[in-house]
Design a protein around this motif. Structure first.
Motif, PDB file in Angstrom:
ATOM      1  N   MET A 138       0.799  -1.222   0.000  1.00 37.65           N
ATOM      2  CA  MET A 138       0.000   0.000   0.000  1.00 37.65           C
ATOM      3  C   MET A 138       0.833   1.274   0.000  1.00 37.65           C
ATOM      4  SD  MET A 138      -3.183  -0.423   2.566  1.00 37.65           S
ATOM      5  CE  MET A 138      -2.213  -0.899   3.997  1.00 37.65           C
ATOM      6  N   HIS A 139       0.547   2.164  -0.929  1.00 39.64           N
ATOM      7  CA  HIS A 139       1.117   3.505  -0.797  1.00 39.64           C
ATOM      8  C   HIS A 139       0.230   4.265   0.186  1.00 39.64           C
ATOM      9  CE1 HIS A 139      -1.900   4.938  -3.737  1.00 39.64           C
ATOM     10  NE2 HIS A 139      -1.599   3.843  -4.415  1.00 39.64           N
ATOM     11  N   ASP A 140       0.723   5.390   0.690  1.00 44.08           N
ATOM     12  CA  ASP A 140       0.047   6.056   1.808  1.00 44.08           C
ATOM     13  C   ASP A 140      -1.382   6.470   1.487  1.00 44.08           C
ATOM     14  OD1 ASP A 140       2.465   5.631   2.917  1.00 44.08           O
ATOM     15  OD2 ASP A 140       3.009   7.739   3.209  1.00 44.08           O
ATOM     16  N   ARG A 141      -1.592   6.967   0.261  1.00 44.81           N
ATOM     17  CA  ARG A 141      -2.923   7.421  -0.111  1.00 44.81           C
ATOM     18  C   ARG A 141      -3.916   6.265  -0.130  1.00 44.81           C
ATOM     19  NH1 ARG A 141      -2.555   8.482  -5.001  1.00 44.81           N
ATOM     20  NH2 ARG A 141      -0.304   8.723  -4.868  1.00 44.81           N
TER      21      ARG A 141
ATOM     22  N   MET B  72       5.221  -5.947   5.241  1.00 42.94           N
ATOM     23  CA  MET B  72       5.766  -4.884   6.060  1.00 42.94           C
ATOM     24  C   MET B  72       4.650  -4.022   6.606  1.00 42.94           C
ATOM     25  SD  MET B  72       7.194  -1.282   5.006  1.00 42.94           S
ATOM     26  CE  MET B  72       5.486  -0.930   4.833  1.00 42.94           C
ATOM     27  N   VAL B  73       4.746  -3.631   7.862  1.00 44.40           N
ATOM     28  CA  VAL B  73       3.836  -2.634   8.418  1.00 44.40           C
ATOM     29  C   VAL B  73       4.720  -1.561   9.048  1.00 44.40           C
ATOM     30  CG1 VAL B  73       2.097  -2.168  10.184  1.00 44.40           C
ATOM     31  CG2 VAL B  73       1.960  -4.264   8.845  1.00 44.40           C
ATOM     32  N   ASP B  74       4.676  -0.366   8.494  1.00 45.71           N
ATOM     33  CA  ASP B  74       5.488   0.701   9.073  1.00 45.71           C
ATOM     34  C   ASP B  74       4.594   1.584   9.950  1.00 45.71           C
ATOM     35  OD1 ASP B  74       4.013   2.179   7.302  1.00 45.71           O
ATOM     36  OD2 ASP B  74       5.702   2.748   6.027  1.00 45.71           O
ATOM     37  N   SER B  75       5.140   2.676  10.478  1.00 45.71           N
ATOM     38  CA  SER B  75       4.360   3.466  11.429  1.00 45.71           C
ATOM     39  C   SER B  75       3.136   4.091  10.765  1.00 45.71           C
ATOM     40  CB  SER B  75       5.230   4.535  12.087  1.00 45.71           C
ATOM     41  OG  SER B  75       5.685   5.469  11.136  1.00 45.71           O
ATOM     42  N   PHE B  76       3.234   4.365   9.470  1.00 45.52           N
ATOM     43  CA  PHE B  76       2.089   4.964   8.786  1.00 45.52           C
ATOM     44  C   PHE B  76       0.929   3.973   8.700  1.00 45.52           C
ATOM     45  CE2 PHE B  76      -0.520   6.471   5.335  1.00 45.52           C
ATOM     46  CZ  PHE B  76      -0.538   7.838   5.533  1.00 45.52           C
ATOM     47  N   ILE B  77       1.230   2.762   8.235  1.00 47.39           N
ATOM     48  CA  ILE B  77       0.176   1.742   8.119  1.00 47.39           C
ATOM     49  C   ILE B  77      -0.346   1.376   9.511  1.00 47.39           C
ATOM     50  CG2 ILE B  77      -0.323  -0.631   7.365  1.00 47.39           C
ATOM     51  CD1 ILE B  77       1.716  -0.186   5.112  1.00 47.39           C
TER      52      ILE B  77
ATOM     53  N   ARG C 242      -0.526   3.351  12.018  1.00 43.16           N
ATOM     54  CA  ARG C 242      -1.415   4.433  12.449  1.00 43.16           C
ATOM     55  C   ARG C 242      -2.778   4.311  11.783  1.00 43.16           C
ATOM     56  NH1 ARG C 242      -1.598  10.380  11.075  1.00 43.16           N
ATOM     57  NH2 ARG C 242      -0.216   9.805   9.396  1.00 43.16           N
TER      58      ARG C 242
ATOM     59  N   LEU D 269      10.325  -1.422  16.153  1.00 42.68           N
ATOM     60  CA  LEU D 269      10.103  -0.060  15.670  1.00 42.68           C
ATOM     61  C   LEU D 269       9.511   0.803  16.784  1.00 42.68           C
ATOM     62  CD1 LEU D 269      10.053   1.747  13.073  1.00 42.68           C
ATOM     63  CD2 LEU D 269       7.741   0.923  12.674  1.00 42.68           C
TER      64      LEU D 269
ATOM     65  N   LEU E 156       6.163   0.115  17.920  1.00 45.98           N
ATOM     66  CA  LEU E 156       4.726   0.138  17.718  1.00 45.98           C
ATOM     67  C   LEU E 156       4.137  -1.178  18.198  1.00 45.98           C
ATOM     68  CD1 LEU E 156       3.426   2.511  16.188  1.00 45.98           C
ATOM     69  CD2 LEU E 156       3.232   1.032  14.215  1.00 45.98           C
TER      70      LEU E 156
END
Lengths: 117, 134
Positions: A22-25, A55-60, A62, A94, A96
């Motif tokens: 997923m891209h952020d949008r 992968m799950v980063d801080s954006f995903i 959130r 990370l 989270l």
């Protein structure tokens, strides 16, 4: 790139399987779509399958947290299922730990959790 | 320390963050990092590429395959000509954010790699170098 993640509506539940990087949008779009759909259908539960996510980063993280909180406000329960072990290890390092998000090992256990009470 | 291979890719749009993740994954797989290490590197790269775009106004990501004796390293550098970071110590602290993030980006990314180096000059830009060895 894909601009929407499909949401399935099954009896009282909404089901989402995230199968793309997923891209952020796209993540924010999913957040909006799910919120509108809970309100439109009166769904009582949301199941998000992230077993294909590498992968799950801080954006995903959130966005998953937001979906959880928004659904709670709309009287629906969200459960995130199928997180890969490597993703879980990375997330915690990370910093989270996805507080407030219900999780289950797989779709069957997630549905069980949603069907309770 | 010999550099065996390198590649530069621009980060100017949100989609480029996805391309950075995919490229770091590809390199990490080729270099036979474990699945957990691959995931850590990809996640760190995702955080830092997003910072590069949001705070640095875009920039470049450079990947390098390094060899030092018998060990191999994957180095990923994030370079922008943005406003720079006035207080690096503070920026590395968990919970610090000047934008819309969760404040885990820099400090979190640092925990996911072996070596983490950050240089920033206010008004000139920021350069972050991350390396993981195997």
């Amino acid at each position: 790139m894909q601009d929407r993640i499909p949401i399935l509506h099954m009896s009282n539940f909404l089901l989402v399987t995230i199968q793309v990087d997923m891209h952020d949008r796209l993540a924010l779009q999913l957040q909006d779509d799910l919120t509108s759909k809970i309100s439109a259908t009166g769904a009582r539960g949301v199941l998000i399958d992230i077993s294909s996510l590498e992968m799950v980063d801080s954006f995903i993280g959130r966005v998953l947290g937001n979906i959880s909180s928004m659904s709670r406000v709309l009287d629906a329960k969200t459960v995130v299922v199928g997180m890969q072990p490597a993703v879980a290890i990375t997330l915690v390092e990370l910093g989270l730990s996805l507080p407030g998000i219900l999780t289950a090992l797989n779709v069957a256990k997630g549905m069980e959790l949603l069907s309770r009470d | 320390m010999p550099t065996l291979k390198s590649e530069v890719q621009p980060v100017v749009t949100e989609n480029d963050i996805v391309y950075v993740r995919q490229n770091v994954r590809k390199w990490a797989v080729e270099m036979k990092f474990s699945l957990v290490d691959q995931t850590k590197m990809v996640t760190a790269a995702s955080e830092l590429a997003r910072n590069l775009l949001i705070y640095g106004g875009g920039g470049e990501v450079r990947l390098e395959q390094l060899q030092e004796g018998s060990r191999m390293g994957l180095r990923v550098m994030f370079v922008d000509q943005g406003p720079g970071i006035p207080d690096i110590e503070q920026a590395l602290k968990d919970g610090f954010t000047s934008g819309k993030g969760m404040g885990l980006g820099l400090g979190g990314a640092k925990r996911l790699v072996t070596d983490f180096d950050i240089k920033s000059i206010v008004g000139q830009g920021t350069s972050i170098t991350t390396t993981k060895w195997r």
